[in-house]
Write a protein that holds these residues in place. Structure first.
Motif, PDB file in Angstrom:
ATOM      1  N   UNK A   1      -3.045   7.591  -3.753  1.00 60.32           N
ATOM      2  CA  UNK A   1      -2.244   7.964  -2.603  1.00 60.32           C
ATOM      3  C   UNK A   1      -3.010   8.589  -1.456  1.00 60.32           C
ATOM      4  N   UNK A   2      -4.142   9.159  -1.739  1.00 65.37           N
ATOM      5  CA  UNK A   2      -4.854   9.923  -0.716  1.00 65.37           C
ATOM      6  C   UNK A   2      -6.191   9.323  -0.330  1.00 65.37           C
ATOM      7  N   UNK A   3      -6.593   8.271  -1.040  1.00 68.82           N
ATOM      8  CA  UNK A   3      -7.935   7.737  -0.886  1.00 68.82           C
ATOM      9  C   UNK A   3      -8.998   8.731  -1.336  1.00 68.82           C
ATOM     10  N   UNK A   4      -8.542   9.807  -1.914  1.00 64.87           N
ATOM     11  CA  UNK A   4      -9.473  10.769  -2.512  1.00 64.87           C
ATOM     12  C   UNK A   4      -8.906  11.221  -3.848  1.00 64.87           C
ATOM     13  N   UNK A   5      -9.776  11.509  -4.775  1.00 66.72           N
ATOM     14  CA  UNK A   5      -9.308  12.082  -6.024  1.00 66.72           C
ATOM     15  C   UNK A   5      -8.915  13.524  -5.770  1.00 66.72           C
TER      16      UNK A   5
ATOM     17  N   UNK B   1     -11.918  15.407  -4.133  1.00 62.58           N
ATOM     18  CA  UNK B   1     -12.462  15.141  -2.813  1.00 62.58           C
ATOM     19  C   UNK B   1     -13.334  13.898  -2.754  1.00 62.58           C
ATOM     20  N   UNK B   2     -13.827  13.435  -3.887  1.00 61.64           N
ATOM     21  CA  UNK B   2     -14.573  12.173  -3.895  1.00 61.64           C
ATOM     22  C   UNK B   2     -13.687  11.056  -3.356  1.00 61.64           C
ATOM     23  N   UNK B   3     -14.246  10.157  -2.564  1.00 69.11           N
ATOM     24  CA  UNK B   3     -13.448   9.017  -2.110  1.00 69.11           C
ATOM     25  C   UNK B   3     -12.967   8.190  -3.288  1.00 69.11           C
TER      26      UNK B   3
ATOM     27  N   UNK C   1       1.399   9.716  -4.834  1.00 70.13           N
ATOM     28  CA  UNK C   1       1.595  11.058  -4.288  1.00 70.13           C
ATOM     29  C   UNK C   1       2.491  11.897  -5.178  1.00 70.13           C
ATOM     30  N   UNK C   2       3.409  11.214  -5.834  1.00 70.04           N
ATOM     31  CA  UNK C   2       4.280  11.940  -6.753  1.00 70.04           C
ATOM     32  C   UNK C   2       3.461  12.531  -7.904  1.00 70.04           C
TER      33      UNK C   2
ATOM     34  N   UNK D   1       0.823  -1.195   0.000  1.00 71.68           N
ATOM     35  CA  UNK D   1       0.000   0.000   0.000  1.00 71.68           C
ATOM     36  C   UNK D   1       0.863   1.254   0.000  1.00 71.68           C
ATOM     37  N   UNK D   2       1.900   1.222   0.813  1.00 67.25           N
ATOM     38  CA  UNK D   2       2.753   2.399   0.891  1.00 67.25           C
ATOM     39  C   UNK D   2       3.460   2.675  -0.428  1.00 67.25           C
ATOM     40  N   UNK D   3       3.806   1.628  -1.101  1.00 69.75           N
ATOM     41  CA  UNK D   3       4.485   1.809  -2.378  1.00 69.75           C
ATOM     42  C   UNK D   3       3.558   2.489  -3.369  1.00 69.75           C
ATOM     43  N   UNK D   4       2.346   1.967  -3.482  1.00 69.31           N
ATOM     44  CA  UNK D   4       1.342   2.623  -4.324  1.00 69.31           C
ATOM     45  C   UNK D   4       1.193   4.077  -3.921  1.00 69.31           C
TER      46      UNK D   4
END
Lengths: 209, 209
Positions: B67-71, B24-26, A111-112, A103-106
């Motif tokens: 990465x954020x669980x949100x768009x 902000x959508x999940x 995030x990049x 999960x962290x890798x994804x």
DNA sequence: CGCACGGTTGACCTGTATCAAGCCGGGTGG
DNA sequence: CCACCCGGCTTGATACAGGTCAACCGTGCG
């Protein structure tokens, strides 16, 4: 997560100005920054360079290489630094068995992408002072999450590198620093920066951004 | 790879101007574009928008959400389109068992990073005509890999959207089109574009880029 | 038909780039 | 130890690309 040490190898030292990898190098590893700071740059055909990232301890560089089996940018140490080499094959193998790591890798990779989108926003629609203000606020926030002062820090990039990062020229960056200082929002002493009025900075960014 | 159909669900239609997701959508799914084109935009606090991507059939949107669980961006159909919804949990589960898929997933995400870096290069260091030329060449190449004509195509974005994407104003885009046409490099008829001299376009880009 | 939206073009303005001069501080060699 | 030099930085004057404002056009749709 401690098994990360298996793939992490040892901490390896990188001298200021040395590069972790160059564009075109075969992709083999990610690099977790343990100490120090790096810039990532993409090189243009005629030799000019565009700074695409400013990375500090706790961050990972090399993610752009996964897709092509080659790095597309260059990662240069801005000061003497330490990294952990994460051989990607091993890392992926470990991630295959360890859910949290996977999960962290994804997460890191994705995030990049977000970072890139924010940079596009900055480069595409903000004026010089706003870019600089956002840059400083972003740094402040990252220092804060690392437990350092969020309003007083030392830049590791030259004015020219900052300019390239922000899509400006070094003189414009210098002038913007002066103007923000003149307005009492920051205090500048070479590369030592003190944020005097973060909320005003945020407001400045919020206006046009 | 056929097992992809398991997670792919059915093709789902998206009407022009409709959005696959909003900031902000999940985050739940990636979207594989089967037919049509999409733009991705990030919204600024004051309601302005910056176009960060122009996506066509065969590409995947939504990667920024992992990465954020949100768009973080919004994906808007530029014409009536079709997508396959790839529920991420299922996709990741399948990728866990299918090596090729796993690699491709990494690859897709990472390529999005490269795309971002190229956009930063464009936005940070190229002049208006160069940006437009690069944009057109990029489209040409993508059409070519899809088996369409690489020198004749129809844009799906308004001048204003193109301008936002390239970090310009719509008038500047319009003028740049006219200038490139005046120099005989392209032929413009509204959104219908014909590339008349690709090598000159490449040279134009190569110069300053 | 006529309106509205997207696009083009012109005139002018402004923010940033460019060119140039000079400053500051730190490292080196005499 | 000082003088010098050099790289990084600041500041000013000027140039110019692109932004802004405005008028107008074409076309597709209600």
């Amino acid at each position: 997560m401690q098994r990360l040490d298996q793939v992490a190898g040892n901490r390896s030292r990188v001298r200021k100005r040395d590069s972790l990898f160059w564009p075109g190098d075969p992709f083999t590893a990610l690099y977790a920054i343990g100490l120090g700071t790096f810039k990532t740059v993409v090189l243009t055909e005629d030799g000019r360079e565009q700074v695409t990232g400013y990375h500090m301890a706790g961050e990972i560089v090399g993610l752009d290489g996964i897709g092509n089996d080659r790095y597309v940018c260059q990662a240069v140490a801005l000061e003497d630094s330490e990294v952990r080499v994460l051989l990607f094959d091993q890392l992926a193998e470990l991630a295959h068995h360890v859910t949290a790591l996977r999960h962290n890798l994804y997460r890191f990779i994705s995030n990049e992408i977000c970072r890139g989108q924010n940079m596009m926003l900055l480069l595409g629609s903000m004026r010089a002072e706003e870019r600089l203000a956002l840059f400083l606020l972003n740094l402040a926030q990252r220092y804060q999450t690392r437990g350092y002062s969020s309003c007083e820090f030392v830049l590791r990039m030259t004015r020219e590198e900052i300019a390239s990062y922000l899509g400006l020229k070094l003189e414009t960056v210098s002038r913007s620093f002066s103007r923000l200082q003149g307005e009492g929002l920051i205090q500048v002493q070479g590369r030592a920066i003190k944020l005097l009025d973060s909320s005003a900075l945020k407001q400045l960014v919020g206006q046009r951004c």
